[in-house]
Enzyme design. Structure first.
Site, PDB file in Angstrom:
ATOM      1  N   VAL A   9       0.854  -1.195   0.000  1.00  0.00           N
ATOM      2  CA  VAL A   9       0.000   0.000   0.000  1.00  0.00           C
ATOM      3  C   VAL A   9       0.889   1.243   0.000  1.00  0.00           C
ATOM      4  O   VAL A   9       1.680   1.442   0.919  1.00  0.00           O
ATOM      5  CB  VAL A   9      -0.909   0.025   1.252  1.00  0.00           C
ATOM      6  CG1 VAL A   9      -1.709   1.327   1.288  1.00  0.00           C
ATOM      7  CG2 VAL A   9      -1.834  -1.181   1.255  1.00  0.00           C
ATOM      8  N   GLY A  18      -7.263  11.645  -0.559  1.00  0.00           N
ATOM      9  CA  GLY A  18      -8.270  10.587  -0.644  1.00  0.00           C
ATOM     10  C   GLY A  18      -7.920   9.418  -1.556  1.00  0.00           C
ATOM     11  O   GLY A  18      -8.764   8.574  -1.847  1.00  0.00           O
ATOM     12  N   TYR A  73      -5.477   2.431   9.908  1.00  0.00           N
ATOM     13  CA  TYR A  73      -6.435   1.437   9.421  1.00  0.00           C
ATOM     14  C   TYR A  73      -7.676   1.206  10.269  1.00  0.00           C
ATOM     15  O   TYR A  73      -8.594   0.526   9.824  1.00  0.00           O
ATOM     16  CB  TYR A  73      -5.707   0.107   9.156  1.00  0.00           C
ATOM     17  CG  TYR A  73      -4.754   0.229   7.989  1.00  0.00           C
ATOM     18  CD1 TYR A  73      -5.235   0.295   6.694  1.00  0.00           C
ATOM     19  CD2 TYR A  73      -3.379   0.333   8.185  1.00  0.00           C
ATOM     20  CE1 TYR A  73      -4.378   0.442   5.614  1.00  0.00           C
ATOM     21  CE2 TYR A  73      -2.509   0.475   7.112  1.00  0.00           C
ATOM     22  CZ  TYR A  73      -3.019   0.526   5.823  1.00  0.00           C
ATOM     23  OH  TYR A  73      -2.171   0.680   4.757  1.00  0.00           O
ATOM     24  N   PHE A 112       3.817 -10.109   5.453  1.00  0.00           N
ATOM     25  CA  PHE A 112       3.458  -9.920   4.042  1.00  0.00           C
ATOM     26  C   PHE A 112       3.274  -8.444   3.713  1.00  0.00           C
ATOM     27  O   PHE A 112       3.257  -7.616   4.595  1.00  0.00           O
ATOM     28  CB  PHE A 112       2.182 -10.695   3.720  1.00  0.00           C
ATOM     29  CG  PHE A 112       0.991 -10.323   4.570  1.00  0.00           C
ATOM     30  CD1 PHE A 112       0.102  -9.352   4.144  1.00  0.00           C
ATOM     31  CD2 PHE A 112       0.752 -10.944   5.797  1.00  0.00           C
ATOM     32  CE1 PHE A 112      -1.006  -9.007   4.921  1.00  0.00           C
ATOM     33  CE2 PHE A 112      -0.352 -10.603   6.580  1.00  0.00           C
ATOM     34  CZ  PHE A 112      -1.222  -9.626   6.147  1.00  0.00           C
TER      35      PHE A 112
HETATM   36  C1  LIG Z   1      -0.299   5.979   4.281  1.00  0.00           C
HETATM   37  C2  LIG Z   1      -0.608   6.452   2.860  1.00  0.00           C
HETATM   38  C3  LIG Z   1      -0.832   5.237   1.962  1.00  0.00           C
HETATM   39  C4  LIG Z   1      -1.856   7.340   2.894  1.00  0.00           C
HETATM   40  O1  LIG Z   1      -2.262   7.657   1.597  1.00  0.00           O
HETATM   41  P1  LIG Z   1      -3.178   8.953   1.298  1.00  0.00           P
HETATM   42  O2  LIG Z   1      -3.642   8.868  -0.116  1.00  0.00           O
HETATM   43  O3  LIG Z   1      -2.447  10.180   1.710  1.00  0.00           O
HETATM   44  O4  LIG Z   1      -4.406   8.717   2.282  1.00  0.00           O
HETATM   45  P2  LIG Z   1      -5.879   9.357   2.126  1.00  0.00           P
HETATM   46  O5  LIG Z   1      -5.749  10.809   1.736  1.00  0.00           O
HETATM   47  O6  LIG Z   1      -6.731   8.521   1.253  1.00  0.00           O
HETATM   48  O7  LIG Z   1      -6.368   9.244   3.626  1.00  0.00           O
HETATM   49  C5  LIG Z   1      -7.387   8.343   4.013  1.00  0.00           C
HETATM   50  C6  LIG Z   1      -7.633   8.560   5.478  1.00  0.00           C
HETATM   51  O8  LIG Z   1      -6.505   8.061   6.231  1.00  0.00           O
HETATM   52  C7  LIG Z   1      -5.931   9.103   7.016  1.00  0.00           C
HETATM   53  N1  LIG Z   1      -4.488   8.907   6.967  1.00  0.00           N
HETATM   54  C8  LIG Z   1      -3.711   8.823   5.886  1.00  0.00           C
HETATM   55  N2  LIG Z   1      -2.441   8.608   6.238  1.00  0.00           N
HETATM   56  C9  LIG Z   1      -2.401   8.541   7.590  1.00  0.00           C
HETATM   57  C10 LIG Z   1      -1.380   8.337   8.537  1.00  0.00           C
HETATM   58  N3  LIG Z   1      -0.105   8.154   8.153  1.00  0.00           N
HETATM   59  N4  LIG Z   1      -1.721   8.312   9.827  1.00  0.00           N
HETATM   60  C11 LIG Z   1      -3.014   8.508  10.232  1.00  0.00           C
HETATM   61  N5  LIG Z   1      -4.037   8.703   9.353  1.00  0.00           N
HETATM   62  C12 LIG Z   1      -3.722   8.744   8.051  1.00  0.00           C
HETATM   63  C13 LIG Z   1      -6.376  10.390   6.356  1.00  0.00           C
HETATM   64  O9  LIG Z   1      -6.396  11.430   7.284  1.00  0.00           O
HETATM   65  C14 LIG Z   1      -7.770  10.025   5.849  1.00  0.00           C
HETATM   66  O10 LIG Z   1      -8.684  10.063   6.918  1.00  0.00           O
HETATM   67  P3  LIG Z   1     -10.273  10.272   6.653  1.00  0.00           P
HETATM   68  O11 LIG Z   1     -10.589   9.700   5.290  1.00  0.00           O
HETATM   69  O12 LIG Z   1     -10.907   9.498   7.745  1.00  0.00           O
HETATM   70  O13 LIG Z   1     -10.477  11.746   6.713  1.00  0.00           O
HETATM   71  C15 LIG Z   1       0.575   7.287   2.305  1.00  0.00           C
HETATM   72  O14 LIG Z   1       0.818   8.371   3.190  1.00  0.00           O
HETATM   73  C16 LIG Z   1       1.854   6.528   2.138  1.00  0.00           C
HETATM   74  O15 LIG Z   1       2.104   5.957   1.063  1.00  0.00           O
HETATM   75  N6  LIG Z   1       2.733   6.474   3.181  1.00  0.00           N
HETATM   76  C17 LIG Z   1       4.026   5.787   3.128  1.00  0.00           C
HETATM   77  C18 LIG Z   1       3.871   4.280   2.929  1.00  0.00           C
HETATM   78  C19 LIG Z   1       2.950   3.673   3.949  1.00  0.00           C
HETATM   79  O16 LIG Z   1       3.075   3.895   5.142  1.00  0.00           O
HETATM   80  N7  LIG Z   1       2.013   2.852   3.455  1.00  0.00           N
HETATM   81  C20 LIG Z   1       1.071   2.124   4.282  1.00  0.00           C
HETATM   82  C21 LIG Z   1       1.555   0.714   4.348  1.00  0.00           C
HETATM   83  S1  LIG Z   1       0.731  -0.274   5.556  1.00  0.00           S
END
Ligand SMILES: CC(C)(COP(=O)(O)OP(=O)(O)OC[C@H]1O[C@@H](n2cnc3c(N)ncnc32)[C@H](O)[C@@H]1OP(=O)(O)O)[C@@H](O)C(=O)NCCC(=O)NCCS
Length: 409
Positions: free
Chosen positions: A93, A103, A134, A409
């Site tokens: 992800v 979003g 999550y 994973f």
């Molecule tokens: C984590 C990640 C995938 C989020 O992607 P994003 O497109 O910015 O997320 P979104 O804008 O769709 O956010 C969805 C929701 O999650 C929340 N959110 C996103 N990242 C978050 C974080 N790091 N911590 C807490 N909440 C987070 C947002 O506030 C939003 O909340 P809401 O819809 O309830 O208002 C991105 O920051 C990323 O790639 N990070 C580095 C890699 C990583 O950690 N991946 C996850 C692997 S498990």
């Protein structure tokens, strides 16, 4: 003064499409940037052993640049009582740093999880890079593990513990032959444990340089019912255990007894010990096993409440109506669960038993048997009008072994 909202980019239209095999290099680039790593050609070859392109979803911005990835692997996961269900393990992800907080993750996860529901899956799983992401998507912590360190020179088994023996040292090729059967038997005994395909075995035992973190290639100890894989970090005189898998108590004692006999090792470290395991009780001085960290392991999200709850067994008889809240996927509702050690049924129903309100994430925490309903209730994540119903629910959902997932994973 600038108003910070004025700096926030307008939400870009994002379009989603399933991946194809040729997308792997670009997927690895997006993921690598997000996690701060580079994938080599060899790494990509290893990933191809597991990569099913149509289980991956890509987000593209207007000019066809890939700006987001989510994928999944299919596993069978053991439930308390020994049954199992197929589950999607969400993975890879990532969203490009240039496109965050508009979003894209939410859009990808919505489409992906609707696909899981359409495929008839009862459960999805993941391991989280950060703990705050999550819960909003209905995931709750289902397995936990701790990092432990043992002062090998001072740690010994209790004098009355007899080492059953039967341990041999083997190379990786021989372990590759012996381990899958042992692992299958361990999976059957362990709630939360994930099945391992040949692709997983080949990837995990490829023993690449980046898997070693400065320590030696793998060593293995094997018993007819268990094995230990470890590396040596000779500079710090540490034995770093990678995995301990045992399908009998004899194997557990014999293998730990052998590990504790490793001369020229001062410290044995293991980052994946279950929160409740026999080792401390086997030691003459339990304090020689020190927990240096405890953290969440695998998170679970129920996709089909009746299917997931009917597939497991319960420690004591329970009859309850669960009022499940699921704002993310709308898979909640009221379900009557009647279950016990010999079987369970769960059907949509409005009454007939005490009602317990529960969020989908808290249900994920309870499903594999490691959660405490009482603690969830005190945290406001579960609500029961009848304290006796809460006590029964708590007892019923506990598994007799701490859940462990085993495969990262
Ligand atoms: C984590 C990640 C995938 C989020 O992607 P994003 O497109 O910015 O997320 P979104 O804008 O769709 O956010 C969805 C929701 O999650 C929340 N959110 C996103 N990242 C978050 C974080 N790091 N911590 C807490 N909440 C987070 C947002 O506030 C939003 O909340 P809401 O819809 O309830 O208002 C991105 O920051 C990323 O790639 N990070 C580095 C890699 C990583 O950690 N991946 C996850 C692997 S498990």
């Amino acid at each position: 003064m600038l108003h910070t909202d004025a700096l926030r980019p307008a939400p870009a239209p994002v379009d989603l499409r399933p991946a194809v095999a040729a997308d792997l290099p670009v997927i690895a680039e997006v993921d690598g940037r997000a996690f701060g790593m580079h994938y080599s050609e060899t790494d990509l070859d290893d990933v191809r052993l597991l990569f099913e392109p149509d289980r991956f979803l890509l987000a593209r911005d207007g000019d066809d640049t890939v700006v987001g990835v989510t994928g999944s692997f299919l596993f069978d996961v053991t439930l308390p009582g020994g049954g199992s269900v197929a589950a999607a393990g969400v993975t890879w992800v990532s969203v490009a740093v240039t496109h965050r907080r508009r979003g894209i993750l939410r859009a990808m996860l919505t489409a992906q999880h609707r696909g899981f529901v359409a495929d008839g899956l009862a459960l999805s799983l993941l391991t989280a890079s950060e703990g705050g992401i999550y819960g909003r998507f209905g995931y709750g912590i289902a397995t936990e593990h701790r990092a432990v360190e043992i002062d090998r020179r001072r740690a010994a088994l209790r004098a009355d513990v007899v080492d059953p023996g039967g341990v041999r040292e083997v190379g990786t090729a021989e372990l590759r032959r012996l381990a899958p059967d042992i692992h299958r038997r361990w999976v059957a005994l362990t709630p939360g444990a994930l099945s391992r395909s040949d692709g997983w075995w080949d990837t995990l035992l490829a023993d690449r340089e980046h898997q070693r973190h400065g320590a030696t290639p793998l060593f293995h100890l094997v018993h007819p019912d268990g094995y230990v894989s470890y590396r040596r970090d000779n500079a710090t005189r540490t034995c770093r255990i990678v995995e301990v898998i045992t399908a009998s108590d004899e194997a557990y004692v014999a293998l730990w007894s052998t590990v504790l006999a490793l001369d020229l090792v001062d410290t044995v470290s293991y980052r994946k010990m279950a929160t409740a395991e026999p080792l401390a009780h086997l030691l003459a001085d339990p304090r020689q096993l020190r927990t240096v960290e405890q953290r969440d392991g695998m998170w679970a999200r129920v996709l089909d409440v009746p299917a997931a709850l009917a597939a497991r067994r319960y420690a004591v008889e329970v009859d309850v109506v669960l009022d499940v809240h699921d704002p993310f996927l709308d898979r909640g509702g009221r379900f009557r669960l009647r279950g016990g050690p010999d079987g369970a049924e769960c059907v949509p129903a409005d009454g007939g038993a005490p009602v317990v309100g529960v969020g989908m994430a808290a249900l994920g925490t309870l499903l594999l048997g490691g959660g405490h309903a009482g603690a969830l209730a005190r945290a406001g994540l579960l609500a029961a009008d009848d304290p006796a119903a809460l006590r029964r629910l708590d007892a019923a959902f506990r598994a007799d072994r701490t859940p462990q997932h085993g495969t990262e994973f």
